[in-house]
Design a protein around this motif. Structure first.
Motif, PDB file in Angstrom:
ATOM      1  N   PRO A 134       0.802  -1.232   0.000  1.00 34.81           N
ATOM      2  CA  PRO A 134       0.000   0.000   0.000  1.00 34.81           C
ATOM      3  C   PRO A 134       0.836   1.285   0.000  1.00 34.81           C
ATOM      4  CG  PRO A 134      -0.143  -1.122   2.110  1.00 34.81           C
ATOM      5  CD  PRO A 134       0.547  -2.049   1.179  1.00 34.81           C
ATOM      6  N   ILE A 135       2.114   1.187   0.388  1.00 37.00           N
ATOM      7  CA  ILE A 135       2.941   2.406   0.423  1.00 37.00           C
ATOM      8  C   ILE A 135       3.123   2.953  -0.990  1.00 37.00           C
ATOM      9  CG2 ILE A 135       5.236   3.313   0.987  1.00 37.00           C
ATOM     10  CD1 ILE A 135       5.376   1.316   3.246  1.00 37.00           C
ATOM     11  N   TYR A 139      -2.470   6.243  -3.507  1.00 39.38           N
ATOM     12  CA  TYR A 139      -3.039   6.843  -2.310  1.00 39.38           C
ATOM     13  C   TYR A 139      -4.333   7.589  -2.625  1.00 39.38           C
ATOM     14  CZ  TYR A 139      -3.484  10.253   1.435  1.00 39.38           C
ATOM     15  OH  TYR A 139      -3.960  11.042   2.426  1.00 39.38           O
ATOM     16  N   ILE A 140      -4.328   8.313  -3.734  1.00 36.04           N
ATOM     17  CA  ILE A 140      -5.490   9.143  -4.075  1.00 36.04           C
ATOM     18  C   ILE A 140      -6.741   8.288  -4.249  1.00 36.04           C
ATOM     19  CG2 ILE A 140      -4.976   9.149  -6.568  1.00 36.04           C
ATOM     20  CD1 ILE A 140      -6.244  12.148  -4.633  1.00 36.04           C
ATOM     21  N   LYS A 142      -7.315   5.429  -2.717  1.00 37.94           N
ATOM     22  CA  LYS A 142      -7.742   4.925  -1.418  1.00 37.94           C
ATOM     23  C   LYS A 142      -8.524   6.000  -0.667  1.00 37.94           C
ATOM     24  CE  LYS A 142      -3.585   3.263  -0.845  1.00 37.94           C
ATOM     25  NZ  LYS A 142      -2.375   2.739  -0.221  1.00 37.94           N
ATOM     26  N   ALA A 145     -11.855   5.922  -2.042  1.00 39.35           N
ATOM     27  CA  ALA A 145     -12.596   4.764  -1.547  1.00 39.35           C
ATOM     28  C   ALA A 145     -13.176   5.047  -0.162  1.00 39.35           C
ATOM     29  CB  ALA A 145     -11.691   3.538  -1.503  1.00 39.35           C
ATOM     30  N   TRP A 146     -12.394   5.718   0.682  1.00 38.12           N
ATOM     31  CA  TRP A 146     -12.919   6.067   2.014  1.00 38.12           C
ATOM     32  C   TRP A 146     -14.091   7.025   1.885  1.00 38.12           C
ATOM     33  CZ3 TRP A 146     -12.500   3.073   5.807  1.00 38.12           C
ATOM     34  CH2 TRP A 146     -11.337   2.345   6.062  1.00 38.12           C
ATOM     35  N   ILE A 179      -8.840   8.843   9.589  1.00 38.36           N
ATOM     36  CA  ILE A 179      -8.895   7.598   8.815  1.00 38.36           C
ATOM     37  C   ILE A 179      -8.018   7.729   7.572  1.00 38.36           C
ATOM     38  CG2 ILE A 179     -10.403   6.184   7.335  1.00 38.36           C
ATOM     39  CD1 ILE A 179     -12.565   6.441   9.452  1.00 38.36           C
ATOM     40  N   MET A 182      -4.398   7.645   8.613  1.00 40.56           N
ATOM     41  CA  MET A 182      -3.955   6.294   8.968  1.00 40.56           C
ATOM     42  C   MET A 182      -3.709   5.459   7.706  1.00 40.56           C
ATOM     43  SD  MET A 182      -3.470   6.253  12.107  1.00 40.56           S
ATOM     44  CE  MET A 182      -3.231   8.031  12.146  1.00 40.56           C
ATOM     45  N   THR A 183      -4.571   5.667   6.693  1.00 41.99           N
ATOM     46  CA  THR A 183      -4.352   4.971   5.425  1.00 41.99           C
ATOM     47  C   THR A 183      -2.971   5.311   4.880  1.00 41.99           C
ATOM     48  OG1 THR A 183      -6.704   5.240   5.004  1.00 41.99           O
ATOM     49  CG2 THR A 183      -5.340   4.581   3.140  1.00 41.99           C
ATOM     50  N   LEU A 186      -0.129   4.269   8.418  1.00 40.31           N
ATOM     51  CA  LEU A 186      -0.033   3.007   9.173  1.00 40.31           C
ATOM     52  C   LEU A 186       0.894   1.960   8.554  1.00 40.31           C
ATOM     53  CD1 LEU A 186      -3.415   2.016  10.850  1.00 40.31           C
ATOM     54  CD2 LEU A 186      -1.189   2.393  11.897  1.00 40.31           C
ATOM     55  N   PRO A 187       0.795   1.701   7.228  1.00 40.48           N
ATOM     56  CA  PRO A 187       1.688   0.665   6.695  1.00 40.48           C
ATOM     57  C   PRO A 187       3.160   0.993   6.943  1.00 40.48           C
ATOM     58  CG  PRO A 187       0.004   1.221   5.089  1.00 40.48           C
ATOM     59  CD  PRO A 187      -0.122   2.215   6.200  1.00 40.48           C
TER      60      PRO A 187
ATOM     61  N   PHE C  22      -8.275  -2.966   7.561  1.00 37.49           N
ATOM     62  CA  PHE C  22      -8.309  -1.518   7.417  1.00 37.49           C
ATOM     63  C   PHE C  22      -7.447  -1.081   6.234  1.00 37.49           C
ATOM     64  CE2 PHE C  22      -6.380   2.632   8.234  1.00 37.49           C
ATOM     65  CZ  PHE C  22      -7.524   3.409   8.375  1.00 37.49           C
ATOM     66  N   ILE C  23      -6.270  -1.710   6.095  1.00 36.83           N
ATOM     67  CA  ILE C  23      -5.369  -1.328   5.011  1.00 36.83           C
ATOM     68  C   ILE C  23      -5.924  -1.780   3.654  1.00 36.83           C
ATOM     69  CG2 ILE C  23      -3.083  -1.801   4.021  1.00 36.83           C
ATOM     70  CD1 ILE C  23      -2.010  -1.847   6.908  1.00 36.83           C
ATOM     71  N   PRO C  26      -9.984  -0.045   1.512  1.00 45.89           N
ATOM     72  CA  PRO C  26     -10.217   0.891   0.400  1.00 45.89           C
ATOM     73  C   PRO C  26      -9.902   0.270  -0.960  1.00 45.89           C
ATOM     74  CG  PRO C  26      -8.374   1.606   1.799  1.00 45.89           C
ATOM     75  CD  PRO C  26      -9.051   0.483   2.498  1.00 45.89           C
ATOM     76  N   MET C  27      -8.877  -0.568  -1.003  1.00 44.24           N
ATOM     77  CA  MET C  27      -8.528  -1.175  -2.290  1.00 44.24           C
ATOM     78  C   MET C  27      -9.624  -2.153  -2.717  1.00 44.24           C
ATOM     79  SD  MET C  27      -4.425  -1.721  -2.004  1.00 44.24           S
ATOM     80  CE  MET C  27      -3.821  -1.709  -0.343  1.00 44.24           C
ATOM     81  N   VAL C  29     -12.775  -2.058  -1.871  1.00 44.47           N
ATOM     82  CA  VAL C  29     -13.966  -1.300  -2.263  1.00 44.47           C
ATOM     83  C   VAL C  29     -13.865  -0.854  -3.719  1.00 44.47           C
ATOM     84  CG1 VAL C  29     -15.125   0.909  -1.917  1.00 44.47           C
ATOM     85  CG2 VAL C  29     -14.638  -0.576   0.036  1.00 44.47           C
ATOM     86  N   ILE C  30     -12.692  -0.322  -4.090  1.00 43.88           N
ATOM     87  CA  ILE C  30     -12.499   0.129  -5.468  1.00 43.88           C
ATOM     88  C   ILE C  30     -12.752  -1.016  -6.449  1.00 43.88           C
ATOM     89  CG2 ILE C  30     -10.768   0.901  -7.144  1.00 43.88           C
ATOM     90  CD1 ILE C  30     -11.365   3.128  -5.334  1.00 43.88           C
ATOM     91  N   ASP C 204       2.223   6.268  -9.118  1.00 41.94           N
ATOM     92  CA  ASP C 204       1.374   6.567  -7.973  1.00 41.94           C
ATOM     93  C   ASP C 204       1.296   8.070  -7.703  1.00 41.94           C
ATOM     94  OD1 ASP C 204      -0.072   6.150  -5.628  1.00 41.94           O
ATOM     95  OD2 ASP C 204       1.746   6.046  -4.410  1.00 41.94           O
ATOM     96  N   PHE C 206       0.726  11.959  -7.852  1.00 44.23           N
ATOM     97  CA  PHE C 206      -0.199  12.818  -8.596  1.00 44.23           C
ATOM     98  C   PHE C 206       0.036  14.306  -8.374  1.00 44.23           C
ATOM     99  CE2 PHE C 206      -2.840  14.096  -5.007  1.00 44.23           C
ATOM    100  CZ  PHE C 206      -2.592  13.091  -4.081  1.00 44.23           C
TER     101      PHE C 206
END
Lengths: 307, 369, 264
Positions: A134-135, A139-140, A142, A145-146, A179, A182-183, A186-187, C22-23, C26-27, C29-30, C204, C206
């Protein structure tokens, strides 16, 4: 960069930086570093050092008739540092980033401890691989998605409605912002703490257990002191990421209140106020430097007073 | 530099910031000689070897190989192949390609390089291993590959940096024999860095003992062992007892030194140009196998020294026993005897013993520093 | 010792699973909602459909952005890997005055907030002819990605140790030959890993791309611009593609970095 000297080997640090007379062999030995180093140095200077330096210069320039003009005025600094909007944004950004830092450390710690100290090497490697993904991945997206998950008609609220609970206003507050943070953090924070704990000599932990130390005491009196540099690194990473972030505050709080990054983007994209945006940028860059300086000074003072 | 010297170090100096590794050493090595550089870690022996190979550039002095000044010659042009302690085999190349590497660097076409590499693999009992990966070999086999790789270009000199220290004792002796055979057959110069006395003594024509960046002594193994020139060499060679004192008497053949154990007689060392003045500091060395040990109650020959003390330590290697004795004057003596001697005179920690030796076996140290 | 199934270890595994959820949420869901027939992604699920994927792939702006991203990603990966190798090798092999400053200048760019980096690059590059072109994005992304490339290759060079390259010199190899025949083959897995990771970093990013790219939108910038407009179901579809690409790049990089370790 100056004249490269003789080759050194990583294993023998005492061989560093040896002086040598300028013989033909020395000049030959300098060719390698020059061929490899010059393009690299030029690249980093042209496309990293100069742009950032230029940013500092622009803070003293002026905008006249919507055009940026060289000058030397302190007007931008006075205006920005004195403006309420900037001060509020600064305090807000700093405090949410600080909260995110603490939150990330607290949330990541148990996970890092499990991965580093409880799992088998095989499982551990898989978790580390999972945390790296996820790093470097979108990011955008995710953050978006939130937004989908938390929005008034989103996934959580539709679940709540189905369960007969009235829907909650999740988007646009401190919760949704954290949230997002943290996205983002956290990783990386979990990874850094995991590596720090892995670097720890297992015998230290076993010795502590053998001496009757367990549970929370083991964490507070053995693990945390033992990996303090790792914790500081993880914390600064979290702070820097959250402090400079643009995605979460824009899409999860609707820029209300704005953070410094949002202020920068707005100042440029709407008003072309380059010098003022640069003031914000330079202030943001200066903050970690000042923080570092203060920490060093406090450490030094503590050492002095103890001695 | 003598006419027959092949490798010659002249006032070689090596300074690193905050560390003077090699302090102006001079050394001439003959063609075909097997020289062992010995000394404790950090004494400059490996640095000296690396300077001969051109991997380090001395900060002072001159190195010549075959009469040619090496100052402007790069490591790649020297043809001084080295066998590394870490072996430094290239992990992504096959055994054969590792051995062929130096030939390829000299421009030998791939096919004949491979043929010659395999000849050397056979010579080192590695027949049929050429296509294997380095990782598939045992420790001893890898060691042979490293040696083959260093010899394949038929150099006139080869450098070995603690080549056997990573092997277990059994393999070490085996490869030691192999190296001795190769030296005999090839008649080329071997310069061998080691901290192992047994390797150096078994292999070398000449031993160079270094300490703190200087050469303490250079000579044939037996000479270094029996006739140490400095207290450091006497200590480093291990099984010696060193007595310090001041010169009390001297005549045509002998000296008498006043030591904490009383006056001690020793023959004058023929190689010594001048004797120190009466009253000045002097030291003598007695080999552990020269001292005999007996019960405190037994008498010793009348014309021999007699030292009393207490056993403070014991060490056994096979049939040899080394006993450490603290004399009543507080000096540590080392005595070696064959294990079966314990049948007639058993000792244990705390035993009181008397020691004696023949004065002509005491060695007068030519230098005290 | 505790048995492996004690309460505390069960709790800690549950916690770890929650963190992973949690990590990953979001992925997931997409991806899941990109196949949802509904216009707005919510529950209940409106039925399986690849309509939005088709729509996304028929959108010329998205296709253009995909092409831009590919060009920028490839350019960045190539340049960042070369610069990263130079930096790693310099750090490994040489010592010279100013090396520390140089290494810091290579390592630090990812720590600079992208909004500031973007602004600085915009202010600076707008005075050069490359401004507003994919080249401007490549240049900026390379500055960020070389830091990661250097770290990966430097790690591998540590495993190489000082002896191997010196052994090559000792056996007659010139400096250049030793790099070509010993250092590069030894580092190949990490060099390739650096290439893919740099591509992922570029793919990644942007913020900087948005600032300096002008009309040339990369895929994440396209998504950013779509997000600022109306709710658009194509976002999930294109997001799935983006996720698939970047996860693949990072996975390849990880696999390569690991094979490097095994051959040692």
């Amino acid at each position: 960069m100056t004249i490269p000297l003789t080759p050194t080997s990583a294993r023998q640090p005492q061989q560093r930086g040896r002086l040598q007379s300028m013989t033909g062999k020395t000049i030959k030995a300098a060719i390698g570093p020059l061929v490899l180093g010059l393009p690299l140095a030029l690249w980093q200077i042209c496309f990293f050092v100069l742009p950032l330096g230029f940013l500092g210069v622009v803070t003293f320039w002026q905008v006249r008739n919507y055009r940026l003009q060289p000058a030397f005025v302190l007007d931008n600094w006075e205006r920005m540092l004195g403006s309420n909007a900037f001060q509020r944004a600064f305090v807000h950004t700093f405090s949410v980033a600080a909260i995110a830092t603490v939150l990330a450390l607290v949330l990541a710690w148990p996970a890092a401890q499990t991965i580093a100290l409880r799992l088998s090497p095989r499982a551990r490697d898989r978790w580390i691989a999972f945390l790296i993904l996820p790093i470097f991945s979108s990011y955008i997206l995710k953050v978006y998605a939130w937004q989908v998950i938390l929005s008034p008609q989103g996934i959580i609220n539709s679940l709540l409605t189905a369960a007969g609970v009235s829907s909650l206003n999740l988007l646009g507050g401190a919760l949704s912002l954290q949230i997002g943070y943290m996205t983002l953090t956290l990783p990386a924070v979990t990874l850094i703490l995991t590596f720090a704990l892995l670097g720890l000599d297992r015998d230290i932990i076993d010795a502590a257990r053998n001496l009757g130390c367990k549970g929370p005491t083991l964490i507070t009196s053995v693990l945390i002191p033992a990996i303090r540099p790792g914790i500081i690194f993880a914390g600064s990473t979290a702070f820097l990421l959250a402090f400079g972030d643009y995605g979460s505050p824009v899409f999860l709080t609707g820029s209300n209140p704005p953070t410094l990054s949002i202020l920068i983007v707005d100042t440029i994209k709407s008003g072309s106020q380059w010098p003022r945006a640069s003031v914000i940028g330079v202030t943001m860059l200066a903050l970690p430097a000042v923080g570092f300086l203060i920490v060093t000074m406090v450490k030094w003072l503590l050492k002095r007073t103890r001695a | 530099m003598t006419s027959e010297s092949y490798v010659s170090l002249h006032d070689i100096d090596m300074r690193y910031p905050g560390h003077h590794a090699v302090k102006g050493i001079n050394l001439d090595i003959k063609a075909g000689e097997f020289v062992a550089l010995m000394g404790p870690s950090g004494c400059g022996k490996s640095t000296t070897l690396r300077m001969i190979a051109g991997l380090e550039t001395p900060t002072g002095g001159k190195i010549t190989i075959g009469g040619r000044d090496m100052a402007e010659v790069s490591a790649a042009e020297r043809d001084t192949p080295m066998v590394w302690q870490s072996l430094a085999l290239f992990p992504f190349l096959s055994v054969e390609d590792n051995v062929a590497f130096p030939l390829r660097m000299k421009g030998v076409p791939p096919k004949s390089a491979r043929v010659r590499a395999n000849e050397w693999l056979e010579r080192l009992n590695l027949n049929g291993m050429g296509k294997r990966a380095v990782a598939q070999l045992s420790g001893g086999q890898r060691q042979r590959v490293a040696i083959a790789r260093a010899l394949v270009t038929q150099p006139s000199i080869i450098l070995l940096d603690e080549p056997l220290s990573a092997l277990d004792a059994h393999l070490r002796v085996h490869l030691q024999t192999e190296l001795a055979r190769l030296h005999r057959e090839l008649k080329i110069t071997f310069i061998y860095v080691t901290h192992s006395q047994s390797e150096a003594f078994a292999l070398a024509d000449r031993i160079v003992v270094m300490s703190d960046g200087v050469i303490e002594q250079a000579g044939p193994p037996r000479e270094v062992y029996r006739a140490p020139q400095t207290p450091f060499v006497a200590e480093f060679m291990g099984m010696n007892t060193l007595l310090r004192g001041s010169l009390r008497e001297k005549d045509a053949t002998d000296v008498v030194i006043q030591t904490p154990e009383g006056p001690m007689r020793a023959p004058i060392n023929g190689a010594m140009q001048t004797l120190p003045d009466l009253g000045s500091d002097a030291g003598l060395v007695i080999g552990a196998d020269r001292i005999s040990m007996m019960p405190e109650t037994a008498a010793s020959p009348a014309d021999q020294p007699r030292v009393l003390g207490e056993v403070v330590g014991m060490d056994f290697v096979g049939s040899t026993q080394t006993i450490f004795i603290a004399s009543d004057a507080g000096i540590e003596f080392r005595v070696q005897r064959l294990e079966h001697a314990a049948e007639t005179f058993p000792v244990h920690l705390g035993s009181r013993v008397a020691m004696t030796w023949t004065p002509k076996h005491a060695w007068l140290l030519p230098r005290l520093s | 010792m505790k048995s492996p199934l004690s309460l505390s270890s069960v709790m800690s595994f549950i916690y770890l699973a929650c963190l992973a959820l949690f990590i990953a949420a979001p992925m997931l869901v997409i991806v899941v909602f990109s196949f949802d027939a509904n216009r707005f992604p919510t529950l209940p699920w409106g039925g399986f459909s690849i309509e939005w994927h088709k729509a996304a792939l028929n959108d010329p702006m998205i296709i253009a952005a995909l092409r831009n991203s590919a060009i920028v990603g490839f350019g960045t990966a190539t340049l960042a890997t070369i610069l990263g190798f130079c930096a790693a090798y310099l750090d490994y092999r040489y010592h010279f005055f100013g090396k520390r400053a140089m290494m810091i200048a290579v390592a630090i760019p990812p720590a600079v907030p992208v909004a500031i980096l973007g602004m600085a690059m915009l202010a600076f590059l707008s005075r050069t002819p490359i401004f507003g072109s994919p080249t401007a994005i490549i240049v900026s992304h390379t500055v960020i990605a070389s830091s990661f490339a250097m770290a990966l290759i430097r790690l591998r060079l540590t495993e190489l140790g000082p002896d191997l390259e010196q052994a090559a010199w000792n056996l007659g190899a010139s400096r250049a030959q030793a790099i070509r025949l010993i250092v590069l083959p030894f580092c190949r897995p990490s060099i390739m890993a650096a290439f893919f990771l740099s591509a992922a970093v570029s793919f990644d990013e942007f913020m900087v791309a948005w600032f300096v790219g002008g009309v040339h939108e990369t895929l994440p910038v396209r998504i950013l611009n779509m997000l600022q407009g109306q709710v658009n179901p194509k976002i999930n579809a294109i997001g799935t593609v983006v996720l698939a690409i970047s996860l693949t790049l990072v996975l390849i990089a990880q696999r390569l970095a690991r094979t490097g370790k095994e051959t040692r």
